[in-house]
Design a protein around this motif. Structure first.
Motif, PDB file in Angstrom:
ATOM      1  N   GLU A   1     -15.196 124.571 -74.642  1.00 44.95           N
ATOM      2  CA  GLU A   1     -14.258 124.805 -75.741  1.00 44.95           C
ATOM      3  C   GLU A   1     -14.900 125.669 -76.823  1.00 44.95           C
ATOM      4  OE1 GLU A   1     -14.857 121.959 -74.288  1.00 44.95           O
ATOM      5  OE2 GLU A   1     -12.924 121.676 -73.254  1.00 44.95           O
ATOM      6  N   HIS A   2     -16.184 125.407 -77.110  1.00 44.92           N
ATOM      7  CA  HIS A   2     -16.877 126.215 -78.128  1.00 44.92           C
ATOM      8  C   HIS A   2     -17.003 127.664 -77.683  1.00 44.92           C
ATOM      9  CE1 HIS A   2     -19.692 127.313 -81.273  1.00 44.92           C
ATOM     10  NE2 HIS A   2     -20.524 127.772 -80.341  1.00 44.92           N
ATOM     11  N   LEU A   3     -17.363 127.871 -76.422  1.00 50.09           N
ATOM     12  CA  LEU A   3     -17.516 129.231 -75.906  1.00 50.09           C
ATOM     13  C   LEU A   3     -16.171 129.925 -75.779  1.00 50.09           C
ATOM     14  CD1 LEU A   3     -20.269 128.582 -73.237  1.00 50.09           C
ATOM     15  CD2 LEU A   3     -20.486 130.011 -75.260  1.00 50.09           C
ATOM     16  N   ALA A   4     -15.108 129.158 -75.537  1.00 50.03           N
ATOM     17  CA  ALA A   4     -13.785 129.762 -75.471  1.00 50.03           C
ATOM     18  C   ALA A   4     -13.421 130.392 -76.806  1.00 50.03           C
ATOM     19  CB  ALA A   4     -12.748 128.702 -75.085  1.00 50.03           C
ATOM     20  N   GLY A   5     -13.821 129.754 -77.913  1.00 51.58           N
ATOM     21  CA  GLY A   5     -13.565 130.329 -79.223  1.00 51.58           C
ATOM     22  C   GLY A   5     -14.379 131.583 -79.476  1.00 51.58           C
ATOM     23  N   GLN A   6     -15.595 131.648 -78.914  1.00 43.54           N
ATOM     24  CA  GLN A   6     -16.443 132.818 -79.106  1.00 43.54           C
ATOM     25  C   GLN A   6     -15.986 134.001 -78.261  1.00 43.54           C
ATOM     26  OE1 GLN A   6     -20.483 131.515 -78.276  1.00 43.54           O
ATOM     27  NE2 GLN A   6     -20.895 131.263 -80.458  1.00 43.54           N
ATOM     28  N   THR A   7     -15.608 133.727 -77.008  1.00 47.68           N
ATOM     29  CA  THR A   7     -15.284 134.814 -76.070  1.00 47.68           C
ATOM     30  C   THR A   7     -13.804 135.179 -76.047  1.00 47.68           C
ATOM     31  OG1 THR A   7     -14.976 133.230 -74.265  1.00 47.68           O
ATOM     32  CG2 THR A   7     -17.188 134.127 -74.578  1.00 47.68           C
ATOM     33  N   LEU A   8     -12.961 134.304 -76.663  1.00 50.42           N
ATOM     34  CA  LEU A   8     -11.502 134.476 -76.605  1.00 50.42           C
ATOM     35  C   LEU A   8     -10.996 134.381 -75.162  1.00 50.42           C
ATOM     36  CD1 LEU A   8     -10.983 137.366 -79.203  1.00 50.42           C
ATOM     37  CD2 LEU A   8     -10.964 134.889 -79.567  1.00 50.42           C
ATOM     38  N   ILE A   9     -11.725 133.640 -74.328  1.00 49.84           N
ATOM     39  CA  ILE A   9     -11.319 133.363 -72.949  1.00 49.84           C
ATOM     40  C   ILE A   9     -11.032 131.855 -72.862  1.00 49.84           C
ATOM     41  CG2 ILE A   9     -11.991 133.426 -70.522  1.00 49.84           C
ATOM     42  CD1 ILE A   9     -13.981 135.627 -71.209  1.00 49.84           C
ATOM     43  N   ARG A  10      -9.901 131.483 -72.280  1.00 53.32           N
ATOM     44  CA  ARG A  10      -9.545 130.079 -72.201  1.00 53.32           C
ATOM     45  C   ARG A  10     -10.621 129.269 -71.489  1.00 53.32           C
ATOM     46  NH1 ARG A  10      -5.574 128.881 -69.127  1.00 53.32           N
ATOM     47  NH2 ARG A  10      -5.328 130.876 -68.057  1.00 53.32           N
ATOM     48  N   ALA A  11     -10.817 128.022 -71.953  1.00 58.55           N
ATOM     49  CA  ALA A  11     -11.848 127.158 -71.386  1.00 58.55           C
ATOM     50  C   ALA A  11     -11.608 126.932 -69.896  1.00 58.55           C
ATOM     51  CB  ALA A  11     -11.885 125.809 -72.124  1.00 58.55           C
ATOM     52  N   LYS A  12     -10.351 126.873 -69.468  1.00 59.25           N
ATOM     53  CA  LYS A  12     -10.044 126.672 -68.049  1.00 59.25           C
ATOM     54  C   LYS A  12     -10.513 127.851 -67.213  1.00 59.25           C
ATOM     55  CE  LYS A  12      -6.229 125.459 -64.944  1.00 59.25           C
ATOM     56  NZ  LYS A  12      -4.793 125.164 -64.856  1.00 59.25           N
ATOM     57  N   VAL A  13     -10.401 129.064 -67.767  1.00 61.23           N
ATOM     58  CA  VAL A  13     -10.870 130.253 -67.049  1.00 61.23           C
ATOM     59  C   VAL A  13     -12.394 130.268 -66.983  1.00 61.23           C
ATOM     60  CG1 VAL A  13     -10.915 132.780 -67.056  1.00 61.23           C
ATOM     61  CG2 VAL A  13      -8.817 131.564 -67.669  1.00 61.23           C
ATOM     62  N   LEU A  14     -13.064 129.881 -68.082  1.00 56.83           N
ATOM     63  CA  LEU A  14     -14.522 129.806 -68.071  1.00 56.83           C
ATOM     64  C   LEU A  14     -15.005 128.804 -67.015  1.00 56.83           C
ATOM     65  CD1 LEU A  14     -15.326 129.832 -71.908  1.00 56.83           C
ATOM     66  CD2 LEU A  14     -15.375 131.755 -70.301  1.00 56.83           C
ATOM     67  N   SER A  15     -14.316 127.665 -66.941  1.00 57.16           N
ATOM     68  CA  SER A  15     -14.665 126.666 -65.927  1.00 57.16           C
ATOM     69  C   SER A  15     -14.452 127.216 -64.519  1.00 57.16           C
ATOM     70  CB  SER A  15     -13.829 125.406 -66.140  1.00 57.16           C
ATOM     71  OG  SER A  15     -14.089 124.456 -65.133  1.00 57.16           O
ATOM     72  N   SER A  16     -13.394 127.993 -64.323  1.00 53.80           N
ATOM     73  CA  SER A  16     -13.122 128.580 -63.008  1.00 53.80           C
ATOM     74  C   SER A  16     -14.191 129.597 -62.620  1.00 53.80           C
ATOM     75  CB  SER A  16     -11.738 129.246 -63.018  1.00 53.80           C
ATOM     76  OG  SER A  16     -10.719 128.298 -63.249  1.00 53.80           O
ATOM     77  N   LEU A  17     -14.733 130.322 -63.595  1.00 50.37           N
ATOM     78  CA  LEU A  17     -15.840 131.242 -63.306  1.00 50.37           C
ATOM     79  C   LEU A  17     -17.068 130.473 -62.820  1.00 50.37           C
ATOM     80  CD1 LEU A  17     -15.669 133.784 -66.296  1.00 50.37           C
ATOM     81  CD2 LEU A  17     -15.158 134.246 -63.890  1.00 50.37           C
ATOM     82  N   GLU A  18     -17.344 129.333 -63.452  1.00 49.18           N
ATOM     83  CA  GLU A  18     -18.510 128.548 -63.072  1.00 49.18           C
ATOM     84  C   GLU A  18     -18.365 127.934 -61.679  1.00 49.18           C
ATOM     85  OE1 GLU A  18     -19.949 127.121 -67.544  1.00 49.18           O
ATOM     86  OE2 GLU A  18     -19.218 125.643 -66.113  1.00 49.18           O
ATOM     87  N   THR A  19     -17.146 127.563 -61.312  1.00 50.37           N
ATOM     88  CA  THR A  19     -16.924 126.886 -60.027  1.00 50.37           C
ATOM     89  C   THR A  19     -16.371 127.799 -58.942  1.00 50.37           C
ATOM     90  OG1 THR A  19     -14.714 126.212 -60.756  1.00 50.37           O
ATOM     91  CG2 THR A  19     -16.542 124.681 -61.202  1.00 50.37           C
ATOM     92  N   ALA A  20     -16.212 129.093 -59.265  1.00 44.79           N
ATOM     93  CA  ALA A  20     -15.686 130.077 -58.300  1.00 44.79           C
ATOM     94  C   ALA A  20     -14.299 129.677 -57.800  1.00 44.79           C
ATOM     95  CB  ALA A  20     -16.646 130.266 -57.125  1.00 44.79           C
ATOM     96  N   ASP A  21     -13.459 129.191 -58.720  1.00 44.04           N
ATOM     97  CA  ASP A  21     -12.086 128.815 -58.382  1.00 44.04           C
ATOM     98  C   ASP A  21     -11.217 130.069 -58.469  1.00 44.04           C
ATOM     99  OD1 ASP A  21      -9.657 127.704 -57.942  1.00 44.04           O
ATOM    100  OD2 ASP A  21      -9.693 126.318 -59.644  1.00 44.04           O
ATOM    101  N   LEU A  22     -11.073 130.789 -57.361  1.00 41.09           N
ATOM    102  CA  LEU A  22     -10.369 132.061 -57.355  1.00 41.09           C
ATOM    103  C   LEU A  22      -8.880 131.908 -57.686  1.00 41.09           C
ATOM    104  CD1 LEU A  22     -11.995 133.700 -54.193  1.00 41.09           C
ATOM    105  CD2 LEU A  22     -12.656 133.913 -56.584  1.00 41.09           C
TER     106      LEU A  22
END
Length: 268
Positions: A39-60
């Motif tokens: 959530e903190h990084l979502a505010g910094q990057t303007l990328i939704r937290a769900k998308v950041l999580s998908s990048l980490e888990t390779a959820d295409l």
């Protein structure tokens, strides 16, 4: 999300997921080492937290098309203090998959106002220009950056980017200390690639090697080479002829046993 991939061969989706798993693990380990929440990084990057999580888990399924995934990786990596450009360059997108159907051929072209089509064309031009810029930044200096070091298997905990040592080594200790081992594999890179070397069950190297790099790897019983861009890696087994490890942009793992002339290859 990621609708373009659904109409391609299943093998291509496997390639993308394999590449993104390596990068996502780096992002996750670095974030946890810094004690930062999504959530903190979502505010910094303007990328939704769900998308950041998908990048980490390779959820295409939760991610956009490959050309946009590279931009997300770059922005997320920079927010963590990593070299986002180097991380993004490890997500290969074959040119055949970047072709888009002309907006004139799209059924939506007859349903939307003209100014939306103009905006869409401008967006595509910007995206293609950005991708071209990323592909040009493949100078050897990028391999000296610490972006991929958090995956080192012998580390007790992830290291911060400032203290992480470079993955480039001036010499190959395994080859120089015991040059007479029964398994010897000479490697020459014709293009930048991420490389992992496992000698006799122990990971001896993991990082990005630049174009033009030459290395000698040795082992007593078994040597395994895993490359993120197999088409840019040439190998020679026990002074034999040089051969390409695999196809460009593909993740390939090759094992070299001591008593066989031909290694076993596994491409992803």
């Amino acid at each position: 999300m990621f609708f373009y991939m659904k109409h391609k061969q299943p093998q291509l989706e496997t390639i993308y997921r394999e590449q993104l798993l390596e990068i996502g693990e780096i992002l996750r380990q670095t974030r946890e080492a810094q004690h930062q929440s999504l959530e903190h990084l979502a505010g910094q990057t303007l990328i939704r937290a769900k998308v950041l999580s998908s990048l980490e888990t390779a959820d295409l399924e939760e991610l956009p098309e490959p050309v946009y995934i590279r931009g997300l990786i770059r922005r997320y990596g920079n927010a963590l203090g990593l070299d986002g450009e180097t991380l993004a360059s490890q997500f290969f997108t074959p040119a055949t998959l970047r072709r888009r159907v002309s907006w004139k051929e799209s059924p939506a072209a007859q349903l939307r106002p003209l100014h939306l089509y103009v905006a869409y064309i401008l967006l595509m031009v910007v995206a293609i220009s950005g991708l071209s810029y990323v592909l040009k930044r493949t100078a050897p200096t990028t391999s000296q950056l610490p972006a991929l070091e958090p995956l080192a298997p012998n580390a007790t905990e992830p290291q911060s980017p400032a203290s992480t040592p470079t993955t480039m080594e001036p010499e190959n200790p395994a080859a120089s200390s015991q040059p007479d081992k029964p398994i010897r594999v000479e490697m020459t890179l014709t293009a930048q690639s991420w490389i992992r070397i496992i000698a006799d069950g122990t990971t001896t190297f993991e990082g990005v090697l630049p174009e033009g790099e030459q290395r000698l790897w040795t082992a007593d019983e078994r040597l395994v080479i895993r490359a993120g861009n197999a088409g840019g890696v040439m190998v020679s087994y026990n002074d034999g002829s040089q051969e390409t490890l695999g196809k460009p942009g593909m993740v390939t793992e090759v094992a070299f046993p001591p008593n066989l002339d031909n290694p076993v290859s596994l491409a992803f």
